[in-house]
Design a protein around this motif. Structure first.
Motif, short mmCIF file in Angstrom:
data_model
loop_
_atom_site.label_atom_id
_atom_site.label_comp_id
_atom_site.label_asym_id
_atom_site.label_seq_id
_atom_site.Cartn_x
_atom_site.Cartn_y
_atom_site.Cartn_z
N HIS A 523 0.83 -1.21 0.00
CA HIS A 523 0.00 0.00 0.00
C HIS A 523 0.85 1.25 0.00
N PRO A 527 -2.34 3.95 4.07
CA PRO A 527 -3.53 3.13 3.79
C PRO A 527 -4.19 3.52 2.47
N THR A 551 -12.67 0.67 0.41
CA THR A 551 -11.63 -0.25 -0.07
C THR A 551 -12.22 -1.59 -0.51
N ASN A 574 -3.94 5.90 -2.72
CA ASN A 574 -3.75 6.23 -1.31
C ASN A 574 -3.52 7.73 -1.18
#
Length: 831
Positions: A523, A527, A551, A574
Motif C-alpha cells: 500500500h 492506507p 476499499t 492512497n
C-alpha cells in the motif's frame, strides 16, 4: 331560509277551518342511567292556552331542584336532572285550548342502574399461607355477570388454587408470593352490552425472617473502636427493624454512640466501653408478624496496630516495611500482599527469595530485595490474638525510570502531508520529554514545519515534510530523577500503492457487469483510500472512471451497451496518489433479447377491483415498453385485454364481478419482442353488506352533526306539509293564502294541492338541477328560476322520526341522485 315558487290556486278563495290541537313529544321512550340528566320537548300544533307536564304519579309538575320547565308559546321543555330509580314511569304533556279541548302526548322513561363498583380496594393484602378472599363489590340493574382474570387468562372454574364465590368474590387458597399480581374483576350487563372492570392488586405479606451473618462480636474497650451489628430482615412488606437490650431493660434509639443505617438493619456502637458487652436483640416486624434474634458482644482489650506507614522504593533497590501492634494478650502479626493475595507470617520467605518476614516483640518487618514493579500496591498488616484481631493497610510505591510503551517506530508521509509521531512513556515520577533531530533539540513550541504537543505520559511531534531533508530519524528522550531513556523514530517517504491483480468479470449482462480483483501487495506505507476502475468500449479511445466504495474490491459497472466488447483495468489510490494499473482485461456484454416472464406479487383486492403487483425483472437489455394483460372469468372463453405502461409497478383490474374466479395472463414486451406469459388465478369475494353502521363509521363528528341537523330540518318541513294537507294550517298555508289572489279561476282544488306540495319542497333539493319543464308535459306548471323543477308523485308515504305517517290522503316522493340533480320518468308526470 327557504325560497318558494310562485303558484296560483283556482277557486273562490281560502277559508280557515277550526284548528284541532296536536301534541307531540320529541322522544317516545327513553332509557336513562341513574345520575344522568335528560330533557324532553313537547310541541303543540294549534292555539293552546295552557301547556303542562304530569309525572308518573299523575301530579302536575312544577320547577324544583331536579326539575326545570321552560314554556315558549307552543313548545314546552321538561328537564330532569340527576335521575333516580323512582323517576321512572310515563310522563304526560297536556295542552288545553280556549274551547276546553284537551290533547296530550306521553313519553316512557326507564331508569336503570349502571355498573357500579362499591369500595373496591386496591391493593388488597393477605398473609402468606392464608386463604385470601379478593373482594369485588359490584352492583347494577339487572344483576351483572362477574368474571375474574389473572395474567390475561379468565378463571372459568374452581380449582385447587382459585374458587369463585357466590358473592362474586375470588378466593385464593394458601396464598403465596407467586399469587401476587393484578387480578381483573370484570362485570357485564348482557341486556345493555354494558361492561366495566376494576384491576385489583393482590399483595401477599410474608412474615419476617432474620439472617444474622455474625452472631457474636469481640470489641476492644477504651480505644474509641466501633462495632457494627448486622441483622438482615426479609419479608413482605419490608420489615421494620428495632434494637433492644433486655438485660438493660431498654430500647436502643439513635444517638451519638448508637448509629443505625440501612433502615435499621445495621447498628454501630461507637467508642466501645466495658459495659457495652452483653446481649443485643434485633426485632423485625411487619404486617404479617414479628420475629427477633439475639447477638452478643464481648468486650476485651484486643490487638491494635499502632504503627504502619506508606513506603516508597526505587525499582531494583530494597524496601523495608514495619508494622507494630499491641494488645492483651500480645498479638501475632502477619502480612498479605493485595495484588496476588499471598500471605506471609513470621519466618516466611517467598519462593524467589526476594520477600522475607522477621518478627520480634510486638513488631514485624517485611523486607523486599530487588524491588520490581509487580511489588507495587497495597500490603495488609493483621494483628491477631485469641480474643480478636486488627488490620491496617499501607501502600508500597515504586519509582522507576521512563519506559516506552510502543514499538511502532516507523511512520510514512510525503511532501506537504503532515504526520503525527507519538512518543508514549510510563514513569514514576512523571518524566519530561523532548525531541531531537540530528542532535538538535526541537523546541517545545515547535520550529518551522514541526510542532510539539504534550500530555501526561505522551509527547506528539507533528512534522509536515517539505523536502527530502525532513525524512529520516527523530529521537524522543524521556527523563526523571530515576533515569533517562530515549527511543528513535524513522519518518520514511511514502509511495503510491502497487497494482491490483487477478481482475475478474462476473455477472455480465446486457448493461451491467461486476469487476472483482485482489488488493495490491504493497500500500506504499499509507492506507489505500479507494480503487479506481477504468473501462471503455474497444472501439473508443475515451476511458470512463468508476470509484469503489471505500476499499471494497468489488465494483459494479452500469449503463453499458449491449453486445459490446469492453476493456477494464484497476488502480489503487492512497494519500500519496494513484498507483499503477493492473493488466487490462476484456469482456463482452450480452446481446438484447426478449424480457423474462413477469413476476407478480402482493396480490390484493379493493372493492370490485383487484391489484396485481409487478416485481422488477430482467428486461433483456431494453426497457419494457408495456405489459399485455389478458383476463377472463373461469366460465368464459373470450379474454379481455388491458395494456399497462412498462414503467408501472402494478396492474389494476376493474370492474370485476363478485364471487367469481378469474384467470390472468401477463406478458412483457420490449423492442425485441414478447416474454413468456405469466399465469395468475384469483377469486373475488362475496359482495359485502352495507349497513348503517358502516355508512356512518367513516364520518367525522362534524359530518354526523350536519346529517342530524339536516334530518331535523326535513322533519320540520314534513310536519308543516302535513299540517297544510290535513289541517289547512301552518307556514305553508299562510304562504298559499297570500298567493291565492294570483291564481286563475280555471283550476280545481286538486291542482292547488299538487302545486302546494311542490312549492314546499326544500330549496336545497332544487340546487344545480337543469330545468326540465318540457319533460313534465305540463307547460303551465309554475316554476321559479331556471335551476330547479317540481316533482310530485303518489307512491310512498313520508314518515316522521317516530315512524308515524303524516301525509295520509296524498303523499309525495322526491328522487335525489348522486350528482345533486332531480330526475323523473315519464310516469312521474302523471302524479
Amino acid at each position: 331560509s327557504f325560497s318558494f315558487p310562485h303558484f296560483f290556486v283556482l277557486g273562490a278563495g281560502c277559508s280557515r277551518q277550526a284548528s284541532v290541537l296536536q301534541v307531540s313529544i320529541s322522544l317516545k321512550k327513553v332509557e336513562l342511567s341513574v345520575g344522568e340528566s335528560k330533557f324532553f320537548t313537547c310541541t303543540v300544533i294549534g292555539e293552546p292556552v295552557s301547556l303542562d307536564w304530569y309525572n308518573p304519579q299523575g301530579e302536575r309538575m312544577v320547577p324544583s331542584q331536579r326539575v326545570a320547565l321552560h314554556n315558549e308559546g307552543v313548545r314546552s321543555r321538561l328537564t330532569l336532572y340527576n335521575a333516580k330509580i323512582e323517576d321512572a314511569g310515563i310522563y304526560r304533556c297536556q295542552a288545553n285550548d280556549a274551547q276546553g279541548h284537551t290533547q296530550e302526548a306521553t313519553v316512557v322513561l326507564e331508569i336503570y342502574q349502571k355498573l357500579t363498583f362499591r369500595d373496591v380496594r386496591s391493593p388488597q393484602e393477605f398473609r402468606q399461607g392464608d386463604v385470601a378472599e379478593v373482594v369485588c363489590d359490584v352492583t347494577s340493574s339487572p344483576v351483572p355477570v362477574v368474571s375474574w382474570f389473572y395474567n390475561n387468562m379468565e378463571i372459568i372454574e374452581d380449582t385447587e388454587k382459585f374458587q369463585l364465590l357466590q358473592n362474586n368474590n375470588l378466593q385464593v387458597q394458601r396464598v403465596t408470593k407467586a399469587d401476587e399480581g393484578v387480578y381483573r374483576c370484570e362485570a357485564r350487563v348482557e341486556a345493555r352490552g354494558e361492561i366495566d372492570f376494576r384491576d385489583i392488586i393482590l399483595v401477599v405479606n410474608v412474615p419476617p425472617v432474620i439472617s444474622v451473618p455474625q452472631q457474636s462480636f469481640n470489641a476492644t474497650a477504651d480505644y474509641g473502636e466501633s462495632v457494627t451489628f448486622t441483622c438482615r430482615a426479609y419479608g413482605s412488606p419490608e420489615p421494620d427493624v428495632t434494637w433492644h437490650r433486655y438485660d438493660k431493660f431498654s430500647t436502643i434509639t439513635e444517638s451519638e454512640r448508637y448509629v443505625m443505617r440501612a433502615r435499621g438493619t445495621t447498628l454501630t456502637v461507637r467508642n466501645i466501653q466495658q459495659d457495652d458487652g452483653g446481649s443485643y436483640t434485633c426485632k423485625a416486624s411487619n404486617k404479617a408478624g414479628e420475629v427477633e434474634h439475639e447477638l452478643f458482644l464481648k468486650v476485651f482489650v484486643q490487638p491494635h496496630i499502632t504503627k504502619l506507614r506508606n513506603v516508597t522504593a526505587v525499582e531494583g533497590s530494597a524496601a523495608m516495611i514495619s508494622c507494630k501492634a499491641e494488645g492483651e494478650p500480645l498479638p501475632e502479626i502477619s502480612w498479605r500482599r493485595a495484588n496476588d493475595g499471598h500471605s506471609f507470617s513470621d519466618g516466611d520467605k517467598s519462593p524467589d527469595g526476594r520477600v522475607e518476614v522477621r518478627g520480634r516483640y510486638g513488631e514485624s518487618i517485611l523486607t523486599i530485595v530487588g524491588v520490581k514493579l509487580s511489588d507495587w500496591g497495597r500490603f495488609d498488616c493483621e494483628a491477631l490474638s485469641r480474643i480478636g484481631g486488627h488490620q491496617k493497610s499501607m501502600f508500597l510505591d515504586i519509582e522507576y525510570a521512563p519506559k516506552f510503551q510502543t514499538n511502532h517506530t516507523i511512520f510514512f508521509s510525503w511532501e506537504g502531508n503532515p504526520v503525527n509521531i507519538s512518543c508514549d512513556v510510563m514513569s514514576n515520577p512523571p518524566a519530561t520529554m523532548l525531541w531531537r533531530r540530528e542532535k538538535l533539540t526541537i523546541p517545545s513550541e515547535g520550529a518551522g514545519n514541526m510542532r510539539v504537543y504534550s500530555a501526561p505520559g505522551r509527547s506528539l511531534l507533528e512534522v509536515t515534510p517539505m523536502s527530502d531533508r525532513d525524512f529520516g530519524r527523530y529521537n524522543c528522550t524521556a527523563r526523571n530523577n530515576i533515569g533517562m531513556r530515549f527511543q528513535e523514530f524513522i519518518l520514511a517517504q511514502a509511495d503510491v500503492p502497487s497494482n491490483p491483480y487477478s481482475v475478474r468479470l462476473s455477472s455480465v449482462a446486457q448493461r451491467v457487469a461486476t469487476v472483482t480483483f485482489t488488493k495490491p501487495d504493497s500500500h506504499g506505507g499509507v492506507p489505500i483510500s479507494h480503487y479506481l476502475v477504468k473501462y471503455k468500449d474497444i472501439s473508443s479511445q475515451d476511458w470512463k472512471d468508476m470509484k469503489s466504495q471505500g476499499t471494497q474490491t468489488v465494483v459494479l459497472l452500469t449503463n453499458l451497451e449491449p453486445n459490446t466488447t469492453y476493456e477494464v483495468r484497476v488502480a489503487a489510490v492512497n494519500g500519496k496518489g494513484q498507483g499503477e494499473f493492473s493488466r487490462t482485461e476484456s469482456f463482452q456484454t450480452l446481446p438484447i433479447r426478449e424480457p423474462s416472464p413477469p413476476s407478480v406479487q402482493g396480490q390484493r383486492g379493493v372493492g370490485k377491483a383487484y391489484r396485481l403487483g409487478l416485481v422488477k425483472q430482467d428486461d433483456g437489455g431494453m426497457p419494457i415498453l408495456e405489459y399485455i394483460v389478458k383476463y377472463k372469468t373461469d366460465k368464459e372463453e373470450q379474454w379481455m385485454t388491458k395494456l399497462v405502461p412498462g414503467v408501472n409497478d402494478f396492474v389494476l383490474l376493474q370492474p370485476l364481478q363478485w364471487n367469481t374466479q378469474y384467470e390472468v395472463e401477463i406478458t412483457a414486451r420490449n423492442v425485441k419482442g414478447l416474454s413468456e406469459p405469466t399465469f395468475v388465478k384469483f377469486s373475488m369475494p362475496q359482495k359485502p353488506d352495507i349497513t348503517a353502521d358502516s355508512l356512518f363509521s367513516g364520518l367525522g363528528l362534524g359530518a354526523v352533526v350536519g346529517v342530524g341537523l339536516a334530518g331535523l330540518l326535513l322533519l320540520l318541513v314534513l310536519v308543516d306539509v302535513s299540517c297544510f294537507f290535513l289541517r289547512q294550517c301552518g307556514l305553508l298555508m299562510c304562504i298559499t293564502r297570500k298567493l291565492c289572489s294570483k291564481k286563475t279561476a280555471t283550476s280545481g282544488k286538486s291542482k292547488e294541492l299538487e302545486e302546494g306540495k311542490a312549492a314546499y319542497l326544500p330549496s336545497h333539493l332544487f340546487r344545480h338541477v337543469n330545468r326540465t319543464k318540457s319533460s313534465l308535459n305540463q307547460p303551465n306548471e309554475p316554476t321559479c328560476g331556471d335551476k330547479w323543477t317540481l316533482v310530485c308523485k303518489k307512491k310512498l308515504p313520508l314518515k316522521e322520526e317516530n315512524g308515524k305517517e303524516t301525509l295520509k290522503p296524498d303523499t309525495i316522493e322526491i328522487k335525489v341522485h348522486g350528482d345533486n340533480s332531480l330526475h323523473m320518468t315519464q310516469e312521474d308526470s302523471k302524479a
